[in-house]
Design an enzyme around this catalytic site. Structure first.
Site, PDB file in Angstrom:
ATOM      1  N   CYS A  52      -0.971   3.872  -6.640  1.00  0.00           N
ATOM      2  CA  CYS A  52      -1.813   3.242  -5.608  1.00  0.00           C
ATOM      3  C   CYS A  52      -2.045   1.818  -6.091  1.00  0.00           C
ATOM      4  CB  CYS A  52      -3.138   3.993  -5.474  1.00  0.00           C
ATOM      5  SG  CYS A  52      -4.416   3.096  -4.546  1.00  0.00           S
ATOM      6  N   CYS A  68       0.859  -1.179   0.000  1.00  0.00           N
ATOM      7  CA  CYS A  68       0.000   0.000   0.000  1.00  0.00           C
ATOM      8  C   CYS A  68       0.899   1.233   0.000  1.00  0.00           C
ATOM      9  CB  CYS A  68      -0.864  -0.035   1.264  1.00  0.00           C
ATOM     10  SG  CYS A  68      -1.861   1.435   1.520  1.00  0.00           S
TER      11      CYS A  68
HETATM   12  N1  DGL Z   1      -3.989   0.677  -2.051  1.00  0.00           N
HETATM   13  C1  DGL Z   1      -3.578   1.794  -1.334  1.00  0.00           C
HETATM   14  C2  DGL Z   1      -2.379   2.501  -1.900  1.00  0.00           C
HETATM   15  O1  DGL Z   1      -1.582   1.878  -2.560  1.00  0.00           O
HETATM   16  C3  DGL Z   1      -4.537   2.662  -0.582  1.00  0.00           C
HETATM   17  C4  DGL Z   1      -5.881   2.928  -1.156  1.00  0.00           C
HETATM   18  C5  DGL Z   1      -6.772   3.551  -0.111  1.00  0.00           C
HETATM   19  O2  DGL Z   1      -7.134   2.824   0.817  1.00  0.00           O
HETATM   20  O3  DGL Z   1      -7.058   4.748  -0.204  1.00  0.00           O
HETATM   21  O4  DGL Z   1      -2.189   3.681  -1.690  1.00  0.00           O
END
Ligand code: DGL
Length: 257
Positions: free
Chosen positions: A184, A70
């Protein structure tokens, strides 16, 4: 087991590459879907969730390494996890700005990420380190991770259009954006939609594969790499709805559950 976590289903895009690079390893994937999205919640919240998850994965699953799949959690909390768990091999993800510089011919690069990642000191430092090498258009994409999380196809399409319009024009002519960084892990699952919107000449970049290679290097260096033997299995955990996570894993990883 190797722990992998994300605010939700986005990290499955990283898990896919991890499985390809490390076929004999066992993984425990934790989707913090009950607390997603992270991107619009602020650092204190993301830090608290990250701390709780690392504790849980260590205490209940004795993980030998952790992949923070993440960007938002990496930007907000990886430095703290490193300090608090110095014995735990740790891999984070960050938007692939450097590889984008190497690929871009026009020198104009779009970066889609959560509000939290865009506002982070970590991304600012990375951006500053590349000053003069390319022009980056950093676009916070409120709601997009949530739409992907909920598999809301119409909203994904509308938001992809809106945010790429704010970044563009796209193309390979001088002055156009020819490279788009998916900052993301959720956005990897909007790949086809994004490619369609920006055109096939534009290069999209995500981070699953380099992160998986880095994980392999780290495990090898620590003498922790599991090779041969029976193929590893995956344990899927979530603070949200288990059926939703299972369905996403089936859809995107082709897992038979
Ligand atoms: N998948 C996440 C990232 O790479 C976060 C997405 C979220 O929960 O806003 O930033």
């Amino acid at each position: 087991m190797i722990g992998v976590f994300d605010s939700g289903v986005g990290g499955l895009s990283v898990l896919k590459s991890l499985r390809a690079q490390l076929p004999a390893e066992k993984f425990v994937y934790l989707a913090d879907s009950g607390f997603a999205p992270y991107g619009e919640r602020g650092d204190a919240f993301v830090i608290e969730r990250t701390r709780a998850i690392v504790r849980q994965l260590r205490d209940e699953h004795a993980i030998k390494a952790l992949v923070i799949a993440c960007n938002t959690a990496t930007a907000a909390a990886i430095h703290l996890v490193r300090t608090e768990h110095p014995d735990l091999p740790l891999i984070g993800v960050e938007p692939a700005l450097k590889p984008a510089v190497a690929l871009s011919k026009t020198g104009r690069i779009g970066v889609m990420a959560t509000r939290g990642t865009v506002a982070s000191a970590k991304l600012r430092a990375l951006h500053d380190s590349l000053k003069g090498q390319a022009e980056f258009i950093l676009q916070p994409c409120d709601g997009l991770a949530d739409a992907i999380q909920n598999h809301d196809v119409a909203r994904i399409s509308a938001l992809c259009r809106e945010y790429t319009q704010a970044i563009g024009p796209f193309g390979v002519q001088a002055g156009q954006v020819d490279t788009l960084v998916l900052g993301c892990t959720h956005y990897a699952f909007a790949w086809d939609t994004l490619q369609k919107v920006v055109g096939t000449d534009v290069r999209l970049i995500e981070t699953g594969e380099p992160v998986a290679r880095q994980a392999r290097r780290l495990l090898e260096a620590a003498g922790q790499l599991r090779q041969g033997g029976t193929p590893g299995h995956i344990t899927l955990l979530t603070t949200g709805r288990q059926e939703a996570l299972n369905a996403a894993a089936q859809r995107w990883l082709g897992l038979t559950l």
